[in-house]
Write a protein that holds these residues in place. Structure first.
Motif, mmCIF file in Angstrom:
data_model
loop_
_atom_site.group_PDB
_atom_site.id
_atom_site.type_symbol
_atom_site.label_atom_id
_atom_site.label_comp_id
_atom_site.label_asym_id
_atom_site.label_seq_id
_atom_site.Cartn_x
_atom_site.Cartn_y
_atom_site.Cartn_z
ATOM 1 N N ARG A 188 2.018 -1.234 -7.611
ATOM 2 C CA ARG A 188 2.247 -0.055 -6.759
ATOM 3 C C ARG A 188 1.088 0.116 -5.778
ATOM 4 O O ARG A 188 1.306 0.416 -4.598
ATOM 5 C CB ARG A 188 2.394 1.203 -7.618
ATOM 6 C CG ARG A 188 2.497 2.499 -6.833
ATOM 7 C CD ARG A 188 3.837 2.681 -6.175
ATOM 8 N NE ARG A 188 4.876 2.903 -7.168
ATOM 9 C CZ ARG A 188 6.121 3.296 -6.859
ATOM 10 N NH1 ARG A 188 6.457 3.517 -5.603
ATOM 11 N NH2 ARG A 188 7.024 3.454 -7.808
ATOM 12 N N ILE A 189 -0.120 -0.055 -6.255
ATOM 13 C CA ILE A 189 -1.291 0.057 -5.381
ATOM 14 C C ILE A 189 -1.201 -0.964 -4.259
ATOM 15 O O ILE A 189 -1.450 -0.660 -3.083
ATOM 16 C CB ILE A 189 -2.593 -0.120 -6.196
ATOM 17 C CG1 ILE A 189 -2.796 1.074 -7.137
ATOM 18 C CG2 ILE A 189 -3.797 -0.271 -5.260
ATOM 19 C CD1 ILE A 189 -3.883 0.866 -8.182
ATOM 20 N N GLN A 190 -0.816 -2.189 -4.596
ATOM 21 C CA GLN A 190 -0.706 -3.238 -3.582
ATOM 22 C C GLN A 190 0.428 -2.952 -2.599
ATOM 23 O O GLN A 190 0.306 -3.247 -1.401
ATOM 24 C CB GLN A 190 -0.508 -4.588 -4.260
ATOM 25 C CG GLN A 190 -1.740 -5.069 -5.000
ATOM 26 C CD GLN A 190 -1.505 -6.346 -5.790
ATOM 27 O OE1 GLN A 190 -0.627 -7.134 -5.462
ATOM 28 N NE2 GLN A 190 -2.288 -6.547 -6.847
ATOM 29 N N LEU A 191 1.515 -2.371 -3.074
ATOM 30 C CA LEU A 191 2.612 -1.988 -2.175
ATOM 31 C C LEU A 191 2.133 -0.928 -1.194
ATOM 32 O O LEU A 191 2.403 -1.013 0.014
ATOM 33 C CB LEU A 191 3.800 -1.462 -2.981
ATOM 34 C CG LEU A 191 5.040 -1.067 -2.166
ATOM 35 C CD1 LEU A 191 5.685 -2.282 -1.510
ATOM 36 C CD2 LEU A 191 6.058 -0.334 -3.051
ATOM 37 N N TRP A 192 1.416 0.061 -1.701
ATOM 38 C CA TRP A 192 0.857 1.105 -0.838
ATOM 39 C C TRP A 192 -0.187 0.532 0.112
ATOM 40 O O TRP A 192 -0.291 0.967 1.251
ATOM 41 C CB TRP A 192 0.249 2.214 -1.692
ATOM 42 C CG TRP A 192 1.132 3.303 -2.193
ATOM 43 C CD1 TRP A 192 0.705 4.460 -2.779
ATOM 44 C CD2 TRP A 192 2.565 3.401 -2.172
ATOM 45 N NE1 TRP A 192 1.777 5.251 -3.141
ATOM 46 C CE2 TRP A 192 2.921 4.633 -2.775
ATOM 47 C CE3 TRP A 192 3.584 2.569 -1.737
ATOM 48 C CZ2 TRP A 192 4.249 5.051 -2.923
ATOM 49 C CZ3 TRP A 192 4.915 2.970 -1.887
ATOM 50 C CH2 TRP A 192 5.228 4.181 -2.463
ATOM 51 N N ASP A 193 -0.968 -0.455 -0.354
ATOM 52 C CA ASP A 193 -1.918 -1.130 0.533
ATOM 53 C C ASP A 193 -1.188 -1.781 1.706
ATOM 54 O O ASP A 193 -1.648 -1.718 2.854
ATOM 55 C CB ASP A 193 -2.698 -2.215 -0.224
ATOM 56 C CG ASP A 193 -3.759 -1.661 -1.164
ATOM 57 O OD1 ASP A 193 -4.086 -0.461 -1.069
ATOM 58 O OD2 ASP A 193 -4.257 -2.444 -1.999
ATOM 59 N N GLY A 194 -0.051 -2.412 1.399
ATOM 60 C CA GLY A 194 0.737 -3.052 2.453
ATOM 61 C C GLY A 194 1.223 -2.051 3.481
ATOM 62 O O GLY A 194 1.150 -2.295 4.694
ATOM 63 N N ALA A 195 1.720 -0.907 3.009
ATOM 64 C CA ALA A 195 2.176 0.140 3.928
ATOM 65 C C ALA A 195 1.013 0.683 4.746
ATOM 66 O O ALA A 195 1.138 0.907 5.964
ATOM 67 C CB ALA A 195 2.843 1.268 3.133
#
Length: 260
Positions: free
Chosen positions: A243-250
């Motif tokens: 989830r953290i990495q997904l938010w990093d991508g956004a």
């Protein structure tokens, strides 16, 4: 609360706080920023439904002829959650799934739905995730997020699926969405009202009824088996990292548009 649930909650608290306080919320300053965020988040909304249905398939009899399967209380817990997620109501009282509600909110505010629609349509045809990712040009962080979820699904371990569903989704979502909605009260135009409804609906339902059901379901499935709880802890931590990495991508995508 069940002591194993409490211990797991304590273990994941630092990762949970990283998500609740993620820097992505601070760069969502206007409608254009929010649209980019939604184009990443929709993949988490979609595979949430897949994880949910996998749990239902594991914990209840979904084939014919029907036979009673597993514990009746656990069947109740998952069926109750599925009912709310797969056939909730929009702000006009019309029945819809939360995925469809989100896609509708994207369309109403002008966010791009081509990527998620092409991904789903390609996957429907042949079930090939790699082809679906490539045809739709899905962002790398979203691909990894979905891949992780389906690794959990394909484990065929209901207790792992339940733990990730509970601590990586249901129990996390209300606090996470509060971080977004607090900045939307006055900053966004009316065409984002559908998205705001989606967030408020999840805060209402997941923050109360569904999170309690999910916690109980995980407690039932893991029981007092320490190995299951240890395995669940590793899986939940990995899910929160995803989830953290997904938010990093956004976050990176939003910042890039501001620099262009």
């Amino acid at each position: 609360m069940n002591k194993h649930l409490a211990q797991l909650q304590d273990k994941i608290q630092p990762l949970r706080q990283q998500i609740i306080n993620h820097k992505v919320y601070g760069v969502i300053e206007n409608g254009a920023d929010l649209k980019i965020f939604m184009q990443y988040h929709i993949f988490a909304v979609w595979d949430f439904m897949s994880l949910l249905k996998s749990l239902q398939n594991s914990l209840t009899c979904t084939t014919t002829p029907w036979f009673p399967l597993g514990d009746a209380e656990t069947r109740y817990l998952i069926n109750e959650i599925v009912l709310g997620e797969e056939s909730d109501v929009d702000e006009f009282g019309k029945r819809t799934s939360h995925f469809e509600l989100y896609v509708d909110a994207m369309q109403k505010c002008g966010a791009d739905t081509v990527t998620i629609n092409k991904f789903v349509d390609t996957l429907k045809k042949d079930g090939d995730f790699k082809e679906a990712f490539e045809n739709a040009n899905v962002p790398a962080e979203a691909r990894k997020f979905v891949d992780f979820t389906f690794n959990i699904i394909n484990s065929k371990k209901a207790y792992l699926q339940s733990a990730v569903f509970t601590f990586g989704r249901e129990d996390l979502i209300p606090a996470m969405f509060y971080a977004i909605i607090n900045d939307m009260q006055q900053s966004f135009e009316n065409n984002f009202s559908y998205f705001k409804y989606y967030l408020e609906r999840h805060i209402e339902v997941d923050g109360d009824h569904h999170s309690h059901l999910a916690l109980q379901m995980t407690a039932n499935l893991c029981g007092d088996d320490i190995e299951k709880w240890n395995e669940a802890e590793i899986a939940v931590c990995n899910s929160l990292q995803q989830r953290i990495q997904l938010w990093d991508g956004a976050y990176n995508a939003i910042v890039k548009t501001k620099l262009d």
